[in-house]
Design a protein around this motif. Structure first.
Motif, short mmCIF file in Angstrom:
data_model
loop_
_atom_site.label_atom_id
_atom_site.label_comp_id
_atom_site.label_asym_id
_atom_site.label_seq_id
_atom_site.Cartn_x
_atom_site.Cartn_y
_atom_site.Cartn_z
N UNK A 63 0.83 -1.21 0.00
CA UNK A 63 0.00 0.00 0.00
C UNK A 63 0.86 1.26 0.00
N UNK A 64 1.90 1.27 0.81
CA UNK A 64 2.76 2.45 0.89
C UNK A 64 3.45 2.75 -0.42
N UNK A 65 3.82 1.71 -1.17
CA UNK A 65 4.46 1.91 -2.48
C UNK A 65 3.47 2.54 -3.45
N UNK A 66 2.24 2.07 -3.46
CA UNK A 66 1.23 2.67 -4.34
C UNK A 66 1.00 4.13 -3.99
N UNK A 78 -9.00 9.08 0.39
CA UNK A 78 -8.57 7.87 -0.33
C UNK A 78 -8.16 6.76 0.64
N UNK A 79 -8.57 5.54 0.31
CA UNK A 79 -8.10 4.33 0.99
C UNK A 79 -7.33 3.50 -0.02
N UNK A 80 -6.16 2.97 0.38
CA UNK A 80 -5.38 2.08 -0.47
C UNK A 80 -5.32 0.71 0.21
N UNK A 81 -5.84 -0.31 -0.49
CA UNK A 81 -5.76 -1.68 -0.02
C UNK A 81 -4.64 -2.36 -0.78
N UNK A 82 -3.52 -2.58 -0.12
CA UNK A 82 -2.34 -3.17 -0.76
C UNK A 82 -2.25 -4.66 -0.52
N UNK A 83 -1.34 -5.31 -1.28
CA UNK A 83 -1.19 -6.76 -1.20
C UNK A 83 -2.56 -7.45 -1.31
N UNK A 84 -3.34 -7.01 -2.29
CA UNK A 84 -4.66 -7.60 -2.58
C UNK A 84 -5.63 -7.45 -1.41
N UNK A 88 -3.76 -1.98 4.60
CA UNK A 88 -4.66 -0.84 4.41
C UNK A 88 -3.95 0.44 4.79
N UNK A 89 -3.98 1.38 3.84
CA UNK A 89 -3.45 2.73 4.10
C UNK A 89 -4.62 3.69 4.08
N UNK A 90 -4.75 4.48 5.12
CA UNK A 90 -5.84 5.45 5.20
C UNK A 90 -5.40 6.59 6.10
N UNK A 91 -5.55 7.81 5.61
CA UNK A 91 -5.21 9.02 6.37
C UNK A 91 -3.79 8.95 6.92
N UNK A 92 -2.87 8.42 6.09
CA UNK A 92 -1.47 8.38 6.47
C UNK A 92 -1.08 7.24 7.38
N UNK A 93 -2.01 6.36 7.73
CA UNK A 93 -1.74 5.26 8.65
C UNK A 93 -1.84 3.93 7.92
N UNK A 94 -0.83 3.07 8.15
CA UNK A 94 -0.77 1.77 7.51
C UNK A 94 -1.04 0.68 8.54
#
Length: 257
Positions: A63-66, A78-84, A88-94
């Motif tokens: 997620x952090x790479x994306x 925005x929410x990023x769901x990484x590694x399928x 979860x990355x949201x509001x700067x928190x992984x």
């Protein structure tokens, strides 16, 4: 398709816009570490983030790479769901579970499997490990040669194999883009959904759109052989960004002054 787009435009607060990263927001390049979002992407996503209920990137990347490669940190909500979906990355928190223990054996054994394949490249993503054959002299032949030994390694380590365009990725089982997207739709009480992707791993997300029962649109930006699975086909990341920009324009035009 028309029903899904109209539902998004009529009720943007209930809409989830879901997007893959590589091949959808960022052009496919020989070196995965060189991938970057389409130049117009961050601006269009920032506009959409202010206009729709939820915006989510669902990717096989960490997620952090994306977030870094997509310049996504400033996209509102925005929410990023990484590694399928494992991260979860949201509001700067992984947030993420511990790495799968089978990955240590994969890291030890995979170099031996690719040693005789000139141009094959291993990418360690932390929570998964992928082997790419795009740079091999015969990319498809190299990929085919790796399928059986990589599958055996996955079975020995309790991992799953995720195939893609000249790539085989070993990752933890039980999660895919469809599971991740379906859970997100429920979490957000979505009333409509659009998902855009370009590769085999995105077909599970397309299926999740259909299974949701919501007015939905699936958008494909990749090779023609998979386009039959989508409601709408666009020309790569530029086509995706253009479509998202058109949606943002239409939503802005409907907003009360």
């Amino acid at each position: 398709m028309t029903e899904g787009l109209e539902a998004i435009l009529d009720d943007p607060a209930g809409a989830v816009i879901g997007l893959d990263f590589d091949g959808t927001l960022a052009p496919i390049v020989p070196d995965p570490e060189a991938a970057r979002i389409h130049p117009a992407g961050p601006g269009v996503l920032a506009r959409l983030g202010d206009l729709v209920g939820s915006l989510v990137v669902v990717t096989g990347r960490p997620a952090g790479t994306a977030v870094e490669y997509g310049s996504l940190a400033r996209v509102p909500g925005l929410v990023v769901l990484g590694h399928y979906g494992l991260e979860r990355w949201e509001a700067g928190r992984l947030t993420a579970p511990p790495p799968h223990p089978g990955l240590d054996l994969v890291r030890a054994e995979l170099p031996r499997l690719v040693a005789g394949l000139a141009g094959a490249r291993i990418e360690d993503k932390g929570r998964s490990v992928a082997v790419h054959t795009r740079r091999a002299s015969a990319p498809q032949a190299a990929l085919d040669a790796l399928r059986e030994p990589v599958g055996a390694l996955a079975a020995a380590t309790g991992l799953a194999v995720e195939p893609g365009k000249f790539v085989l990725e070993l990752r933890p089982p039980g999660m895919d883009k469809g599971v991740a997207l379906g859970a997100f739709l429920e979490e957000r009480s979505a009333r409509s959904v659009l998902f855009a992707g370009d590769d085999l791993g995105d077909l599970a997300a397309f299926a999740a759109v259909r299974a949701s029962g919501l007015p939905g649109v699936t958008v494909f930006s990749g090779s023609a052989e998979l386009s039959v699975e989508a409601d709408l086909v666009v020309d790569g990341p530029s086509g995706v960004v253009g479509l998202l920009g058109s949606i943002a324009d239409a939503l802005s035009a409907r907003r009360p002054v």
